[in-house]
Design an enzyme around this catalytic site. Structure first.
Site, mmCIF file in Angstrom:
data_model
loop_
_atom_site.group_PDB
_atom_site.id
_atom_site.type_symbol
_atom_site.label_atom_id
_atom_site.label_comp_id
_atom_site.label_asym_id
_atom_site.label_seq_id
_atom_site.Cartn_x
_atom_site.Cartn_y
_atom_site.Cartn_z
ATOM 1 N N HIS A 653 0.837 -1.199 0.000
ATOM 2 C CA HIS A 653 0.000 0.000 0.000
ATOM 3 C C HIS A 653 0.872 1.249 0.000
ATOM 4 O O HIS A 653 2.071 1.187 0.288
ATOM 5 C CB HIS A 653 -0.879 0.027 1.258
ATOM 6 C CG HIS A 653 -0.086 0.078 2.529
ATOM 7 N ND1 HIS A 653 0.542 -1.031 3.065
ATOM 8 C CD2 HIS A 653 0.221 1.106 3.371
ATOM 9 C CE1 HIS A 653 1.180 -0.698 4.164
ATOM 10 N NE2 HIS A 653 1.009 0.614 4.367
ATOM 11 N N ASP A 655 1.067 4.970 1.916
ATOM 12 C CA ASP A 655 0.516 5.612 3.101
ATOM 13 C C ASP A 655 -0.166 6.920 2.698
ATOM 14 O O ASP A 655 0.163 7.497 1.665
ATOM 15 C CB ASP A 655 1.633 5.940 4.109
ATOM 16 C CG ASP A 655 2.158 4.694 4.799
ATOM 17 O OD1 ASP A 655 1.434 3.666 4.807
ATOM 18 O OD2 ASP A 655 3.291 4.746 5.313
ATOM 19 N N HIS A 705 4.840 -0.127 -0.064
ATOM 20 C CA HIS A 705 5.419 -1.069 0.904
ATOM 21 C C HIS A 705 4.363 -1.964 1.532
ATOM 22 O O HIS A 705 3.167 -1.703 1.424
ATOM 23 C CB HIS A 705 6.169 -0.302 1.991
ATOM 24 C CG HIS A 705 5.299 0.699 2.734
ATOM 25 N ND1 HIS A 705 4.909 1.896 2.163
ATOM 26 C CD2 HIS A 705 4.758 0.671 3.987
ATOM 27 C CE1 HIS A 705 4.151 2.559 3.032
ATOM 28 N NE2 HIS A 705 4.045 1.826 4.142
ATOM 29 N N ARG A 715 3.036 -8.292 17.675
ATOM 30 C CA ARG A 715 3.958 -7.205 17.321
ATOM 31 C C ARG A 715 3.214 -5.876 17.390
ATOM 32 O O ARG A 715 2.063 -5.780 16.953
ATOM 33 C CB ARG A 715 4.487 -7.455 15.908
ATOM 34 C CG ARG A 715 5.346 -6.338 15.372
ATOM 35 C CD ARG A 715 5.875 -6.648 13.978
ATOM 36 N NE ARG A 715 6.742 -5.551 13.588
ATOM 37 C CZ ARG A 715 6.679 -4.891 12.451
ATOM 38 N NH1 ARG A 715 5.793 -5.249 11.525
ATOM 39 N NH2 ARG A 715 7.498 -3.912 12.201
#
Ligand code: UDP
Length: 724
Positions: A653, A655, A705, A715
């Protein structure tokens, strides 16, 4: 003899005798004597060991005892040329030597010269009877006078008063009687050429630094008095820290290294810790207490906690480390003890234990960074000594430089220089608070009054200092048979800025509604916030080139401490309202999220202002360097959770940002497996994220990314979008 300008023979210095009364060798007397010795005066001390029956300035006028003692001492003296200087000693220092004193005495052209005052005391009705003076003070002060032996003898020969009668009234009556004034040949030192009484004259006097020595200048009369007398409620104040040579510009402090107490063995110290309001960084306070360089078996702890909010932190400290200390006493909020009572009780823990050598008062809002503080203070070997601490960036500190006439705060002319470290030394001051060390021997003698911190008017520390400075104690303890014997306490308090010791926290605006309230302290206590939450290598990253470039135009550097990461994660989990990972999202503008994550926005936990401040303080300087010209304006900030059975990864995607900050909040290999970020255009991954380190990368166009799958554990990352 050489002649003075007035063709008069100069009086030889050996003709001068200084006579004073000191029933006890108080700290004030020691200061007086040091100045006298330094300037080569010969001093005769009267009344040593006698009981003081003469009252003090707070109660009825007294001082008659001094006249009785003087009269008796003079009867034995016969040398008609002798010059007697009779002065108080507890609140007096000499600013200059015998030669100047005698010269000025001769220039006064009278046989007896009294110090002068602008205020009349003790009998106001006598005002009209006082001769007028052209310029200067009109009234007599009995705390200092000089004259020929026969004249002074004549003056005191009439004395038949009681010890608690007023000496000042006695001498005033002689002075205002025209016949007696003339026969004894008395005058007043109206313009303070010889004597400076400070009562009512504090504003008239400033320090004057000369080569290697210091004087006081009376700016009203432009004189340099020889004797400085801090009479009445003024005490000698800060002038005594300088005059005649205690501190000079050339030498700094000349007495600070004297009388140091070598620490061959460790005295037993009771530390009184007082928690009187909700306070940030209490956990850190106890971590620091643990690091204090002093054997714990020589320490006792008295902890008085009035805040239920802090009970957990205290009990966890005591559970883990309490047994290291010789003794621990905890007074909890359920006992509802008020601040003066808890301080009185803490002090008593030391006073009553005959093995206790020192009491160390330590308020919870004190950040004692110097681990050697306790040892340093003990070595100073002073009755009461405080390490100077200040509030960061402010002139606020834990001492006062001077007292106002009514006993409250006054700024001394050296206050700012001391606070800012331009003058370094050990300073005798009228008020210390928050952290100080007291000798236990004092608590059992001069300060045996149980209610040292109690007052109807003053806060506990002000009450305490008031009592230490000047209280006439009414000893009511049963062990003293004579009821209510009064005695004047003369204990000096000091503050040292010979080293740096630490600071005082601000306890204002401390919120208690969160799990880790300290995270919200970035505005109120920025230095402590940085120490706690910013990575220890952060300040080195520019200098030591710690910024790594794992992929093209992707920067990587340390930003958060482990504690910061843990607190943010725990805060989010505590809040618990993770988003569902749907494309509809009411929290964002437009209500639609193309690439949703499981997350919590910073504003959901009311952390957006603090987060913005953090980004501006710590991230902006770096982005401005890496992507110059981009003014850092932050759009959206949130914490994302990746979990194999929830949302393990994020598909490729762009950002919604020009660039993105992405901080790893936990540790791969330990807290989770997998994870990382891949930039598709370069086929380049950061697949071993480091806890507390942030990625800084362009958000769109070239830096398409994806979030790589987390395969085990959980996480967390903190993401911020920047879109100028
Ligand atoms: N003094 C003394 N023992 C005492 C109190 C006073 O010997 O317990 C002597 C000492 O010389 C002191 C002087 O009396 O300087 C006057 O007392 P104080 O300083 O309290 O009076 P003030 O100068 O404030 O009028």
């Amino acid at each position: 003899f050489p002649l003075t300008s007035g063709e008069e023979q100069r009086i030889p210095e050996e003709k001068l005798l200084v006579v004073t009364v000191a029933t006890k060798e108080t700290d004030g007397f020691k200061r007086f004597f040091r100045s006298a010795k330094h300037l080569n005066y010969t001093v005769k001390v009267l009344g040593e060991g006698e009981k003081w029956k003469s009252g003090d300035y707070m109660s009825a006028p007294g001082g008659g005892q001094k006249v009785r003692l003087l009269k008796a001492a003079l009867e034995e003296m016969t040398d008609g040329d002798k010059i007697i200087l009779f002065i108080d000693s507890y609140d007096v220092v000499f600013a200059s030597g015998p030669k100047e004193l005698l010269k000025k005495f001769q220039q006064a052209r009278h046989k007896v010269v009294f110090s002068s005052e602008s205020l009349i005391w003790p009998d106001r009705h006598l005002e009209d009877k006082h001769p007028h003076v052209v310029e200067g003070n009109r009234f007599l002060g009995s705390g200092g006078f000089i004259g020929y032996l026969p004249n002074i003898k004549e003056m005191v020969s009439d004395w038949t008063g009681e010890d608690n009668d007023s000496d000042q009234l006695f001498f005033t009556k002689i002075y205002i009687d025209p016949v007696k004034r003339k026969s004894t040949n008395i005058t007043l030192d109206s313009k303070c050429r010889l004597f400076q009484n400070l009562h009512g004259a504090l504003d008239e006097v400033v320090l004057k630094f000369e080569d290697g020595r210091v004087r006081a200048r009376n700016v009203l009369y432009d004189t340099l008095p020889v004797v400085i007398h801090g009479n009445g409620p003024t005490k000698i104040n800060y002038l005594g820290n300088y005059i005649p040579n205690t501190w000079t510009f050339e030498m700094g402090c000349t007495v600070c290294h004297k009388d140091l107490h070598p620490l061959s063995e460790y005295p037993l110290v009771a530390i009184g810790i007082f928690i009187q309001q909700p306070t940030p960084f209490v956990g850190v306070f106890f971590e620091r207490l643990l690091k204090l360089q002093y054997p714990k078996h020589r320490l006792k702890l008295f902890i008085s906690n009035q805040e239920a909010h802090h009970e957990g932190q205290i009990s966890s400290f005591l559970k883990d480390h309490g047994s290291l200390y010789q003794e621990v006493k905890l007074v909890g909020p359920e006992e509802e003890m008020d601040p003066p009572a808890s301080r009185n009780l803490g002090v008593d823990m030391c006073r009553k234990d005959k093995h206790c050598d020192y009491f160390f008062l330590l308020d919870i809002d004190v950040v004692l960074e110097n681990e050697n503080t306790l040892q340093i203070l003990i070595q100073q070997n002073l009755p009461i000594v405080a390490p100077m601490i200040t509030r960061v960036g402010r002139l606020w500190s834990n001492f006062w430089g001077a007292l106002s006439a009514d006993g409250y705060y006054a700024r001394s002319e050296d206050y700012v220089d001391i606070v800012q470290g331009r003058r370094v030394g050990v300073w005798n001051v009228p008020y210390v608070s928050s952290v100080f060390l007291v000798k236990a021997s004092l608590l059992r003698a001069e300060l045996s009054d149980y209610e040292l911190f109690t007052s109807t008017l003053l806060d506990p520390d002000m009450a305490y200092c008031h009592n230490v400075r000047s209280k006439v104690s009414q000893r009511k303890h049963q062990e003293y048979l004579t009821c209510c014997e009064s005695f004047l306490q003369e204990v000096f308090m000091y503050v040292t800025n010979m080293q740096t010791f630490g600071r005082i926290l601000s306890t204002e605006n401390y919120q208690m509604s969160h799990l880790h309230n300290d995270l919200w302290q970035i505005f109120e206590n920025p230095v402590d916030w940085q120490k706690r939450y910013i990575h220890e290598n952060y300040t080195l990253i520019m200098k030591d080139k710690l910024i790594e470039t794992p992929c093209p135009d992707v920067y990587w550097f340390p930003i958060f401490s482990d504690v910061a990461c843990d607190h943010i994660v725990e805060e989010m989990e505590h809040f618990g309202r993770w988003s569902g990972g749907n494309t509809t999202d009411a929290r964002i503008q437009g209500g639609y999220e193309n690439v949703p994550t499981i997350d919590i926005h910073m504003n959901q936990i009311n952390f957006e202002k603090e987060w913005q401040k953090f980004l501006l303080e710590y991230i902006a300087p770096i982005t401005e360097k890496m992507y110059p010209g981009y003014y850092t304006k932050f759009e959206l900030a949130f914490v994302v959770r990746y979990k194999p059975d929830e949302q393990p990864s994020l598909r490729p995607h762009h950002d919604a940002s020009t660039f993105t900050i992405n901080v790893a909040l936990n540790q791969v290999g330990r807290d989770y497996q997998g994870g990382g970020c891949r930039f598709l255009r370069y086929d380049c991954s950061v697949d071993a994220p480091r806890k507390g380190w942030t990625l800084l990368h362009p958000g769109r166009l070239t830096h398409y990314h994806e979030g790589l799958p987390t395969t085990a554990g959980v996480r967390y990352i903190a993401v911020s979008f920047v879109d100028p």
